[in-house]
Design a protein around this motif. Structure first.
Motif, mmCIF file in Angstrom:
data_model
loop_
_atom_site.group_PDB
_atom_site.id
_atom_site.type_symbol
_atom_site.label_atom_id
_atom_site.label_comp_id
_atom_site.label_asym_id
_atom_site.label_seq_id
_atom_site.Cartn_x
_atom_site.Cartn_y
_atom_site.Cartn_z
ATOM 1 N N UNK A 137 -6.762 -43.082 11.362
ATOM 2 C CA UNK A 137 -6.880 -43.195 9.902
ATOM 3 C C UNK A 137 -8.073 -42.420 9.354
ATOM 4 N N UNK A 138 -9.002 -42.106 10.225
ATOM 5 C CA UNK A 138 -10.183 -41.365 9.786
ATOM 6 C C UNK A 138 -9.859 -40.012 9.167
ATOM 7 N N UNK A 139 -8.651 -39.457 9.423
ATOM 8 C CA UNK A 139 -8.290 -38.158 8.834
ATOM 9 C C UNK A 139 -8.235 -38.246 7.307
ATOM 10 N N UNK A 140 -8.091 -39.488 6.785
ATOM 11 C CA UNK A 140 -8.061 -39.662 5.335
ATOM 12 C C UNK A 140 -9.473 -39.609 4.731
ATOM 13 N N UNK A 141 -10.493 -39.710 5.571
ATOM 14 C CA UNK A 141 -11.863 -39.834 5.068
ATOM 15 C C UNK A 141 -12.263 -38.675 4.179
ATOM 16 N N UNK A 142 -11.977 -37.436 4.603
ATOM 17 C CA UNK A 142 -12.356 -36.272 3.790
ATOM 18 C C UNK A 142 -11.684 -36.324 2.424
ATOM 19 N N UNK A 143 -10.414 -36.730 2.423
ATOM 20 C CA UNK A 143 -9.696 -36.825 1.152
ATOM 21 C C UNK A 143 -10.309 -37.892 0.249
ATOM 22 N N UNK A 144 -10.622 -39.043 0.850
ATOM 23 C CA UNK A 144 -11.200 -40.147 0.073
ATOM 24 C C UNK A 144 -12.573 -39.761 -0.481
ATOM 25 N N UNK A 145 -13.387 -39.107 0.352
ATOM 26 C CA UNK A 145 -14.716 -38.691 -0.099
ATOM 27 C C UNK A 145 -14.638 -37.721 -1.270
ATOM 28 N N UNK A 146 -13.565 -36.941 -1.314
ATOM 29 C CA UNK A 146 -13.411 -35.945 -2.381
ATOM 30 C C UNK A 146 -12.617 -36.497 -3.569
ATOM 31 N N UNK A 147 -12.132 -37.748 -3.452
ATOM 32 C CA UNK A 147 -11.201 -38.295 -4.442
ATOM 33 C C UNK A 147 -11.805 -38.345 -5.850
ATOM 34 N N UNK A 148 -13.029 -38.868 -5.962
ATOM 35 C CA UNK A 148 -13.676 -38.978 -7.277
ATOM 36 C C UNK A 148 -13.810 -37.610 -7.932
ATOM 37 N N UNK A 149 -14.258 -36.633 -7.171
ATOM 38 C CA UNK A 149 -14.423 -35.276 -7.694
ATOM 39 C C UNK A 149 -13.078 -34.681 -8.109
ATOM 40 N N UNK A 150 -12.038 -34.957 -7.325
ATOM 41 C CA UNK A 150 -10.706 -34.437 -7.638
ATOM 42 C C UNK A 150 -10.191 -34.996 -8.964
ATOM 43 N N UNK A 151 -10.319 -36.310 -9.160
ATOM 44 C CA UNK A 151 -9.846 -36.948 -10.399
ATOM 45 C C UNK A 151 -10.663 -36.459 -11.593
ATOM 46 N N UNK A 152 -11.980 -36.357 -11.421
ATOM 47 C CA UNK A 152 -12.861 -35.883 -12.491
ATOM 48 C C UNK A 152 -12.510 -34.447 -12.890
ATOM 49 N N UNK A 153 -12.242 -33.593 -11.882
ATOM 50 C CA UNK A 153 -11.865 -32.197 -12.152
ATOM 51 C C UNK A 153 -10.540 -32.142 -12.896
ATOM 52 N N UNK A 154 -9.588 -32.981 -12.483
ATOM 53 C CA UNK A 154 -8.282 -33.014 -13.152
ATOM 54 C C UNK A 154 -8.436 -33.441 -14.614
ATOM 55 N N UNK A 155 -9.307 -34.429 -14.881
ATOM 56 C CA UNK A 155 -9.532 -34.883 -16.260
ATOM 57 C C UNK A 155 -10.154 -33.774 -17.115
ATOM 58 N N UNK A 156 -11.115 -33.052 -16.546
ATOM 59 C CA UNK A 156 -11.750 -31.942 -17.275
ATOM 60 C C UNK A 156 -10.735 -30.856 -17.601
ATOM 61 N N UNK A 157 -9.869 -30.540 -16.647
ATOM 62 C CA UNK A 157 -8.835 -29.521 -16.875
ATOM 63 C C UNK A 157 -7.857 -29.958 -17.967
ATOM 64 N N UNK A 158 -7.534 -31.250 -17.980
ATOM 65 C CA UNK A 158 -6.620 -31.784 -19.011
ATOM 66 C C UNK A 158 -7.251 -31.666 -20.399
ATOM 67 N N UNK A 159 -8.548 -31.959 -20.500
ATOM 68 C CA UNK A 159 -9.236 -31.876 -21.789
ATOM 69 C C UNK A 159 -9.388 -30.430 -22.258
ATOM 70 N N UNK A 160 -9.545 -29.527 -21.290
ATOM 71 C CA UNK A 160 -9.773 -28.120 -21.646
ATOM 72 C C UNK A 160 -8.484 -27.364 -21.935
#
Length: 700
Positions: free
Chosen positions: A5-28
C-alpha cells in the motif's frame, strides 16, 4: 498485497497540492472549470462503450477511496473467516496494515478535501452534513443541511434535468455565533402537526408489498420497464415515509428571533470548539458556498432502500433472540443497564431493557430477550448509568436522567443468522465491550401454532378446554396477567411492545402449565414486561387463533368492504359468531387495551400500536391455513397487514357502538341455540356486564 500500500504514499503526499492546483486552474480558466466538472470516464463494469461523468476532484480522490474500500473488504473477509482457518492471522495482519495506512491518509487528506478558505484567511471546514425535514408554513420539506465551522447552511437539492450535474438551492443559513437552542420548557408552544400512526403503518404496508412485487418480477425475469415502474412507486412511498415519520422537532433560533423547526434524519448537531465568527454573506458568497456543497458533501443519497445496492438485504422478518451476557472495560464501578433497539423501515425503536446491575466494573446480566423483527437490518445497543441522585432530575417529568455511557451496533446479516446455533459477538463502544449471543427464527417457524403435548397444561391448549377445566369464562392466565399489568404496568413506557426477559417468561409459562400455586407471588416480583410477554406468548401458542381458523377468511373478506356501515355490521356479526370463551376473552382483553390506550401520553401505546402488537397474534391462522414464506427476509404478509386493519376496525367499533353492542349482544345471545336455559344466558350476560361494561347485574 496490503504490504504494498505504500505505493500510494507519493500520491497522497501530493494530493493537497494537486487539488489546490486544480482549483487555481478552474478559477483562472472557465473552459478548464467546465471540462473538469464533466470528465467522461469509461465504466469498468460495462463492456460497451458507455461513459460516466465525474469531476476532476472526484477522480483525484479515487485512489484514496480505493484504499478505504480495500480495508472494508478485508474487514468483511475476516468476519466470515473462522479463527481456526490458516488465512485468519494473515487477514488480521493485512487489515492492521491497511487500517494504519488509512488512518494516516484520513489525517492528511480529509480536512483539505472538505474545507475552503474565506476572505479573512480563516479555513471554513465542513464538519458534518445530512438530510433533515423542515417545517415550512405547516408543510414538511426535505432539506440537506451542512454544518461548517462558522455557520449552518440549509439547502434544497434541485431536480436534475437533461443530464445536468447536481445543484443545490440555498434556503437559509445561520452563523454559529447567532445560533441558539431552546428546550420545550423555555420556548413558546410550537404546534407541530403529527401524522397518525395509522397513516404511517399504511405507508409501511405499501412499501412492503412493492418490495415483494419487485422481488417477484426479478425472479420471473420480467421486462425492466415493469421493475422501473415499481421502483418509482417504491421511491415515492419511501420518500413520503421519510417526510412523515420524524416527530421530535429541534428548534433552531438566531438573534432576530426567527425559529426554524427541523426534524433530524440520522443527524445530530455538535457545536465544536474550532468554530469561528463570520459576518453575513453577500448573495455572491452564498451562491459560491452553496455551489461548493456539491463537492464537499459526504452524504450523497437520501436514506431510501431504493438507493441501496441491488444485493443488499431487505431486512429480516421474524424473531431475534438476544442474550446480553456481560460488559467489560469500565474504569469505575457504576450502576449499569442496557437497552436494545432494532430498525424498522429506517427508524429505530426500543425493544428490550436489562435490569440494573449495581455498582460494579464487570456487570453480568445473562438475560435473554425475544425481539420481533420487521424488515430489520441493524441491532443497536445502548449502555446507561442509572442515576439515583435526586438533584439530577429532568425538568419536564421530575424523573432522574440516566447518563449514556456508550452506543454501538451490528448489522443483522441473514447469512450469518440463518443457522440454528447461537452466534456470539462483541459490541465495542467508547472503551466498553458488551458480549452478546443471537439466534434468529424466521417467519417460516414463528407462524406455526403447535398443539401442546401436555393435556393438563395451559399453553398450546384450546381455550375452550382450558375454560371448561377451570369452570370460567376467561382463562386464569389471562385474568392474572391483565390484573397484574393493570396494578403496576399501565404507565410503563412501551408496555406490550418492549420485550421481557425470556427466562422470566419461560418461568411463568412453566408455573401456569403446572398450576403452581405461587404464580401470583412470582408475578409480583417480576418485571411487568415479562408478564406482558407471557400473555402475548399464550395467545401466540394457542392451537388456533382467538378469532378461529374457520372465521379467518370471513374477516379477510369483511375488511375489504368499501361501505363503512356494511363493514361495521360484518365485523359485529363475525365477532358474535365466535365461540363463547373466545368472545368473552377477547372482550375482556379489548376492554383492558382500551384502558392502556387511555394513558397513551405516558406509556406511548396508542390503540393502533396495541393493534399492531396483538392483531397478527389474535388473527393469524394455524399452520395448515397459512401460506408460510420460505424466505426469512420476505416482507410482512397480506395476512399481517389486514389483521392490523381488522384490529383497528374492531377498536373503532368498540368505541362507536358500545351501547348498541350491549343491546344487540343481549338479543343475539338469547336467540342463540347454545343457550338452552335462561340461567345459562344470564350467567354469560352477567360475566359480560361485570367484566366488559363494569355494570353490576342482578338476575332480574
Amino acid at each position: 498485497m496490503a504490504s504494498q500500500l505504500g505505493v500510494y504514499r507519493a500520491f497522497v503526499d501530493n494530493y493537497e497540492l494537486a487539488v489546490e492546483t486544480a482549483e487555481k486552474c478552474c478559477q483562472a480558466n472557465t473552459q478548464f472549470a467546465e471540462i473538469s466538472e464533466n470528465l467522461k470516464v469509461r465504466s469498468p463494469k460495462d463492456s460497451k462503450d458507455q461513459t460516466a461523468k465525474n469531476s476532476l476532484e472526484a477522480l483525484l480522490y479515487k485512489p484514496v477511496d480505493r484504499v478505504t474500500r480495500s480495508t472494508l473488504v478485508l474487514h468483511d473477509l475476516l468476519k466470515h473467516t473462522p479463527s481456526s482457518h490458516p488465512d485468519h492471522p494473515l487477514l488480521q495482519d493485512a487489515l492492521r496494515i491497511s487500517q494504519n495506512f488509512l488512518s494516516s491518509i484520513n489525517e492528511e487528506s480529509t480536512p483539505r478535501r472538505q474545507s475552503m478558505t474565506v476572505k479573512k484567511g480563516e479555513n471554513r471546514q465542513l464538519l458534518k452534513d445530512s438530510f433533515m425535514v423542515e417545517m415550512v408554513e405547516g408543510a414538511r420539506k426535505l432539506r440537506h443541511v451542512f454544518l461548517f465551522t462558522d455557520l449552518l447552511l440549509c439547502a434544497k437539492l434541485k431536480k436534475q434535468i437533461g443530464g445536468k450535474s447536481q445543484q443545490y438551492d440555498s434556503k437559509w443559513y445561520i452563523p454559529l455565533t447567532e445560533l441558539t437552542f431552546q428546550g420545550p420548557e423555555e420556548a413558546e408552544p410550537l404546534t407541530i402537526p403529527q401524522v397518525p400512526d395509522e397513516e404511517l403503518d399504511a405507508i409501511k404496508v405499501k412499501i412492503s408489498h412493492l418490495r415483494s412485487e419487485i422481488q417477484r418480477e426479478k425472479r420471473a425475469n420480467k421486462g425492466s420497464k415493469v421493475i422501473d415502474r415499481l421502483r418509482k412507486k417504491l421511491s415515492e412511498q419511501e420518500s413520503l415515509l421519510l417526510l412523515m415519520s420524524p416527530s421530535m422537532p429541534l428548534r433552531l433560533y438566531n438573534k432576530n428571533g426567527k425559529v426554524r423547526p427541523v426534524f433530524p434524519v440520522y443527524f445530530s448537531i455538535s457545536l465544536l470548539s474550532q468554530c469561528f465568527k463570520t459576518s453575513s454573506l453577500t448573495s455572491m458568497e452564498l451562491q459560491m458556498l452553496t455551489s461548493s456543497c456539491v463537492k464537499l458533501q459526504t452524504v450523497h443519497h437520501i436514506p431510501l432502500s431504493i438507493n441501496k445496492e441491488e444485493d443488499e438485504s431487505p431486512g429480516l422478518y421474524g424473531f431475534l433472540n438476544v442474550i446480553v451476557h456481560s460488559a467489560s472495560g469500565l474504569k469505575q464501578s457504576l450502576n449499569l443497564y442496557c437497552t436494545l433497539e432494532v430498525d424498522s423501515f429506517g427508524f429505530f425503536s426500543n425493544k428490550a431493557k436489562t435490569r440494573v446491575y449495581r455498582y460494579t466494573t464487570e456487570p453480568k446480566w445473562n438475560e435473554e430477550f425475544e425481539i420481533d423483527l420487521e424488515g430489520s437490518q441493524t441491532l443497536r445497543l445502548l449502555c446507561y448509568e442509572k442515576c439515583y441522585n435526586k438533584t439530577k432530575q429532568n425538568k419536564e417529568d421530575g424523573e432522574s436522567t440516566d447518563r449514556i455511557m456508550g452506543k454501538g451496533q451490528i448489522p443483522l446479516d441473514p447469512q450469518t443468522l440463518q443457522g440454528k446455533d447461537w452466534q456470539r459477538t462483541v459490541i465495542p463502544m467508547n472503551g466498553i465491550e458488551v458480549k452478546l449471543s443471537m439466534k434468529f427464527t424466521s417467519r417460516e417457524f414463528s407462524l406455526k401454532r403447535m398443539p401442546s403435548r401436555k393435556p393438563m397444561g395451559v399453553f398450546g391448549v384450546k381455550i375452550s378446554t382450558v375454560t371448561k377445566r377451570e369452570r370460567s369464562k376467561v382463562p386464569y392466565i389471562v385474568r392474572q396477567c391483565l390484573e397484574e399489568i393493570e396494578r403496576r404496568g399501565m404507565e410503563e413506557v412501551g408496555i406490550y411492545r418492549v420485550s421481557g426477559v425470556a427466562t422470566d417468561i419461560q418461568a411463568l409459562k412453566t408455573a401456569f402449565d403446572t398450576n403452581n400455586k405461587d404464580v401470583s407471588v412470582m408475578m409480583s416480583e417480576m418485571d411487568v414486561n415479562a408478564i406482558a410477554g407471557t400473555l402475548k406468548l399464550y395467545f401466540r401458542e394457542l392451537p388456533e387463533p382467538l378469532f378461529t381458523d374457520e372465521l379467518y377468511p370471513n374477516f379477510a373478506g369483511g375488511i375489504t368492504l368499501s361501505d363503512s356501515v356494511a363493514k361495521e355490521s360484518c365485523m359485529l356479526n363475525l365477532l358474535l359468531s365466535l365461540p363463547e370463551p373466545n368472545l368473552v376473552t377477547f372482550l375482556f382483553l379489548l376492554d383492558h387495551l382500551k384502558r392502556v390506550a387511555e394513558k397513551e401520553s405516558i406509556n406511548k401505546m396508542s390503540l393502533h400500536n396495541l393493534a399492531t402488537v396483538f392483531g397478527p397474534t389474535l388473527l393469524r391462522p394455524s399452520e395448515k391455513d397459512s401460506k408460510i414464506p420460505a424466505n426469512p427476509t420476505q416482507p410482512i404478509s397480506m395476512g399481517d397487514s389486514w389483521s392490523l386493519e381488522v384490529m383497528a376496525q374492531v377498536n373503532k367499533l368498540f368505541f362507536k357502538i358500545k351501547h348498541i353492542f350491549y343491546i344487540i349482544f343481549m338479543s343475539f345471545l338469547y336467540k342463540n341455540p347454545i343457550f338452552n336455559t335462561v340461567s345459562s344466558f344470564i350467567a354469560l350476560y352477567k360475566t359480560i356486564s361485570n367484566h366488559f361494561f363494569q355494570i353490576k347485574c342482578t338476575d332480574t
